[in-house]
Design an enzyme around this catalytic site. Sequence first.
Site, PDB file in Angstrom:
ATOM      1  N   CYS A 176     -31.416  12.667  77.971  1.00 40.37           N
ATOM      2  CA  CYS A 176     -32.108  11.588  78.661  1.00 40.37           C
ATOM      3  C   CYS A 176     -32.866  10.845  77.569  1.00 40.37           C
ATOM      4  CB  CYS A 176     -33.084  12.158  79.684  1.00 40.37           C
ATOM      5  SG  CYS A 176     -34.196  10.902  80.305  1.00 40.37           S
TER       6      CYS A 176
ATOM      7  N   CYS B 104     -39.847   9.502  80.114  1.00 39.63           N
ATOM      8  CA  CYS B 104     -39.406  10.562  81.027  1.00 39.63           C
ATOM      9  C   CYS B 104     -40.524  11.612  81.148  1.00 39.63           C
ATOM     10  CB  CYS B 104     -38.140  11.197  80.475  1.00 39.63           C
ATOM     11  SG  CYS B 104     -37.635  12.657  81.363  1.00 39.63           S
TER      12      CYS B 104
ATOM     13  N   CYS C 131     -30.875  11.993  84.836  1.00 38.73           N
ATOM     14  CA  CYS C 131     -31.893  12.953  84.409  1.00 38.73           C
ATOM     15  C   CYS C 131     -32.551  13.600  85.630  1.00 38.73           C
ATOM     16  CB  CYS C 131     -32.936  12.245  83.560  1.00 38.73           C
ATOM     17  SG  CYS C 131     -34.345  13.297  83.200  1.00 38.73           S
TER      18      CYS C 131
ATOM     19  N   TYR D  13     -33.053  63.323  58.964  1.00 31.74           N
ATOM     20  CA  TYR D  13     -31.617  63.617  58.943  1.00 31.74           C
ATOM     21  C   TYR D  13     -31.005  63.670  57.552  1.00 31.74           C
ATOM     22  CZ  TYR D  13     -32.032  58.560  59.081  1.00 31.74           C
ATOM     23  OH  TYR D  13     -32.423  57.279  58.847  1.00 31.74           O
TER      24      TYR D  13
ATOM     25  N   GLU E  41     -23.572  62.387  64.545  1.00 28.69           N
ATOM     26  CA  GLU E  41     -24.900  62.513  65.169  1.00 28.69           C
ATOM     27  C   GLU E  41     -25.398  61.133  65.593  1.00 28.69           C
ATOM     28  OE1 GLU E  41     -26.558  64.193  61.630  1.00 28.69           O
ATOM     29  OE2 GLU E  41     -27.447  62.307  61.005  1.00 28.69           O
TER      30      GLU E  41
ATOM     31  N   CYS F  32     -36.327  12.089  85.631  1.00 26.12           N
ATOM     32  CA  CYS F  32     -36.687  10.681  85.848  1.00 26.12           C
ATOM     33  C   CYS F  32     -35.534   9.852  86.395  1.00 26.12           C
ATOM     34  CB  CYS F  32     -37.185  10.071  84.553  1.00 26.12           C
ATOM     35  SG  CYS F  32     -35.870   9.885  83.332  1.00 26.12           S
TER      36      CYS F  32
ATOM     37  N   LYS G 284     -21.001  51.575  65.504  1.00 28.46           N
ATOM     38  CA  LYS G 284     -22.001  50.803  66.255  1.00 28.46           C
ATOM     39  C   LYS G 284     -21.586  50.660  67.714  1.00 28.46           C
ATOM     40  CE  LYS G 284     -24.834  48.811  63.446  1.00 28.46           C
ATOM     41  NZ  LYS G 284     -26.082  48.436  63.619  1.00 28.46           N
TER      42      LYS G 284
ATOM     43  N   ASP H 256     -32.440  54.186  66.631  1.00 27.85           N
ATOM     44  CA  ASP H 256     -32.828  52.799  66.455  1.00 27.85           C
ATOM     45  C   ASP H 256     -34.344  52.728  66.268  1.00 27.85           C
ATOM     46  OD1 ASP H 256     -32.565  50.144  66.233  1.00 27.85           O
ATOM     47  OD2 ASP H 256     -32.140  49.744  68.337  1.00 27.85           O
TER      48      ASP H 256
ATOM     49  N   LYS I  63     -27.315  57.618  65.913  1.00 30.10           N
ATOM     50  CA  LYS I  63     -27.946  56.690  64.970  1.00 30.10           C
ATOM     51  C   LYS I  63     -29.187  56.167  65.675  1.00 30.10           C
ATOM     52  CE  LYS I  63     -26.960  52.732  62.053  1.00 30.10           C
ATOM     53  NZ  LYS I  63     -28.170  52.012  62.362  1.00 30.10           N
TER      54      LYS I  63
HETATM   55  S1  IVH Z   1     -27.822  58.520  57.288  1.00 32.65           S
HETATM   56  C1  IVH Z   1     -27.300  57.162  52.892  1.00 32.65           C
HETATM   57  N1  IVH Z   1     -28.226  59.136  59.759  1.00 32.65           N
HETATM   58  O1  IVH Z   1     -29.432  53.656  59.924  1.00 32.65           O
HETATM   59  C2  IVH Z   1     -27.509  56.641  54.239  1.00 32.65           C
HETATM   60  N2  IVH Z   1     -29.014  57.029  59.008  1.00 32.65           N
HETATM   61  O2  IVH Z   1     -27.834  51.368  59.177  1.00 32.65           O
HETATM   62  C3  IVH Z   1     -28.320  57.562  55.007  1.00 32.65           C
HETATM   63  N3  IVH Z   1     -30.180  55.752  60.730  1.00 32.65           N
HETATM   64  O3  IVH Z   1     -31.041  53.030  56.890  1.00 32.65           O
HETATM   65  C4  IVH Z   1     -28.395  57.211  56.360  1.00 32.65           C
HETATM   66  N4  IVH Z   1     -30.006  57.221  62.334  1.00 32.65           N
HETATM   67  O4  IVH Z   1     -32.399  54.166  58.709  1.00 32.65           O
HETATM   68  C5  IVH Z   1     -28.388  58.212  58.816  1.00 32.65           C
HETATM   69  N5  IVH Z   1     -28.540  59.863  61.909  1.00 32.65           N
HETATM   70  C6  IVH Z   1     -28.726  58.929  60.986  1.00 32.65           C
HETATM   71  C7  IVH Z   1     -29.389  57.730  61.243  1.00 32.65           C
HETATM   72  C8  IVH Z   1     -29.507  56.798  60.222  1.00 32.65           C
HETATM   73  C9  IVH Z   1     -30.475  56.037  62.001  1.00 32.65           C
HETATM   74  C10 IVH Z   1     -30.539  54.490  60.064  1.00 32.65           C
HETATM   75  C11 IVH Z   1     -31.093  54.646  58.669  1.00 32.65           C
HETATM   76  C12 IVH Z   1     -30.265  53.746  57.810  1.00 32.65           C
HETATM   77  C13 IVH Z   1     -29.634  52.841  58.799  1.00 32.65           C
HETATM   78  C14 IVH Z   1     -28.336  52.274  58.289  1.00 32.65           C
END
Ligand code: IVH
Length: 714
Positions: A473, A478, A455, A263, A140, A458, A361, A144, A142
């Site tokens: 310089c 200057c 420079c 999540y 799923e 100057c 990542k 931000d 991640k």
């Molecule tokens: S699971 C036990 N699922 O990423 C760890 N984390 O880099 C549970 N994050 O601290 C995390 N999306 O804040 C999980 N779909 C996702 C996420 C997610 C963002 C964040 C979360 C975590 C950080 C770790």
Amino acid sequence: MDLFSHIQPDISTITQTALQKIGQFIPENEVEHYCNDLKSIINYYDKKYYVDADSPISDYDYDILFKQLKELEEAYPNLITADSPTQRVAKGLNETFQTVQHLVPMMSLENSYNIQDLREFERKVKESVATNEKIEYICEPKFDGSSIALVYENNQLVRAATRGNGIEGDDITPNAKAIKSIPLKANFSQFGIHKIEIRGEVVMQLAVLEQLNKERLEQNIILKNENKKELELFKNARNTAAGSLRLKDSAEVAARKLDAILYQIGYAEDKNGNNITFSEIFKSHDDNLKLLSDLGFKTPFLDKTLSEDIDQIMATCLDWQDKRDNYPIDIDGMVIKVNNTKLQQIIGKTSHHPKWATAFKFKPKQGFSTLENVEFQVGRTGQITPVAKITPVQLMGVEISSISLHNEDFIIDKDIRLYDTVIVERAGDVIPYIVGSLPEKRNGKETKIEFPKNCPSCAHLLYKNLEESAWRCINTNCPAQLEEHLIHFVSKEAMNIFGFGEENVRTFLKENLISNIASIYKIDYEKVAQLEGWKVKSIQNLKEGIEQSKQNENWRLLVGLGIRHIGTTTAKMLAKQVAHLLDYANWNTEQFMQLEDVGPKVALSLQAFFSDESNIELLKELEVLGLNLKRTEQVLHSEKLAGKTFLFTGTLTQFSRDEAKILVENNGGKNLSAVSANLNYLVAGEKAGSKLTKAQKIESIQIIDEFEFLKMIE
Ligand code: IVH
């Protein structure tokens, strides 16, 4: 000597240099220095993130720097120090929110960057369940944003906390309630659940960010017309989400239109307070998402992919990486989890992350552009920085047209030529960076970038120290350095001259109203009145600002002088050592090195500065002009606190934090900034947080309240 050359390279430059070394061989004699840099960089960003709720680095860059430090420390264990961020357990929290303990620790995720990492993850998973059978993974996005933990009791939302240090976070319940996608009620009792903690991420939709900025731009037009301070635009969704969660006014939080995506279920218990083993009720992560989704939470349920094939999972990740721009929310990777909750339990966790999950990542976003020109800028230290002017390119919502090329070696190493197609990268908030050029796109018109011999400001011949990659310089007169130097002198960090900003310095220099530091105190205000935009009131303000600065404590002057390697901390320390700054005129390097935290580099710089006749003349002239060069003498009321150390925490009602510190000093005591075994008294007010918890663990610390403290000095 180089009067105005003290500034330390800024954190983004150090960060970029450290990033450039990743993946390269580090010679043994450089490892320690590199590790120290990495520690300072990570500690800096930790403080920014955990204390200031700001995050000027992307997770990606932060994580690879962290990984690099960890790997180096593994290879060279003697370099592990107590202050290394890899050794850190608890982190400082913003004291304005109450600290609360999570029901179970909020962990991090281990990172993966490629298919090898994913295969390794799969191998370890299989090893811990001792099977060769296929295991189902769920993948799923991640998100931000900023992590959050919600506690529901009796179907009601009773608490919301930030991640904090993973063990304790800030209680931000009123702010979480202002987030419309967080249900205030959810029917958990139908599953026999009385109390439950759910984790997720608070995010800001990109369209919302855009809209908020549009509104701010409109407001700024009005503010500008009214001569009022304009509102800063929000830089990116993650910082805005994190910052918004810490606002004092929940109505303002509501106006930020944040979103929360949940999540994970962290903990659950039944009516009798018995821990519910989740895997027995809900068989999979998929089920949990479905459950949360059915109960009214926003979840990644519709965005997930299930597969038993890790190559398939990798393909999904890459697909998302390609399409991330089409997603309404910033995502910085994918999270891959073992779907079966029973297996999750068997696989277990380390103290840092669950072993059943990994984060893939994304690569930072890249763009392509053409190098149109290179400008050479002279910094306050005289350092010449080549700056690439590129055809504007959009990257993560920001137009980039100007990027530092750092120094001559950078250009040579990367073989960057004029009119080359260049790859531009911008990871999170970090300044844009030129990854390299694409030689295959050359058509013969490209030319070598000639570094100037003189420079650009100057025309003085440039100089390069053998050990440095920067050309400098060294002409103290200057003009380019003078401008930067004067801007620094009047700035908040230095003399803090109210009403005298960067633009004023530029204008006044151009109009010959100022020509060096001393001239600031000899401004002809009649001439200022003739400049456009200067009215009686603003001139009055400027005059007052300049007059007031004369009374500044003398460390500010030390900072303002721009002595190489002297920042606020050193300046404050130096100011306390002598009765008058000119007392330093006869000091030698050995004497300077006797001082706390002064090494050879700083000592040499100080000795060079104070032995230079023109600098001494400048200080004398400033004193004649009325500036304060004398030490601020302490008014000692009593010696009642002599030999004792104090720290104040929580909400104080009898005096402010600053007043309290003065009371300590005036009675012969010493203030400490952190809880340690050296602390004698922790004065705790209402809502004392992590400092109190920490102090309670150290027996020798006496914990007292404000009234007991006042009694001590009665
Ligand atoms: S699971 C036990 N699922 O990423 C760890 N984390 O880099 C549970 N994050 O601290 C995390 N999306 O804040 C999980 N779909 C996702 C996420 C997610 C963002 C964040 C979360 C975590 C950080 C770790």
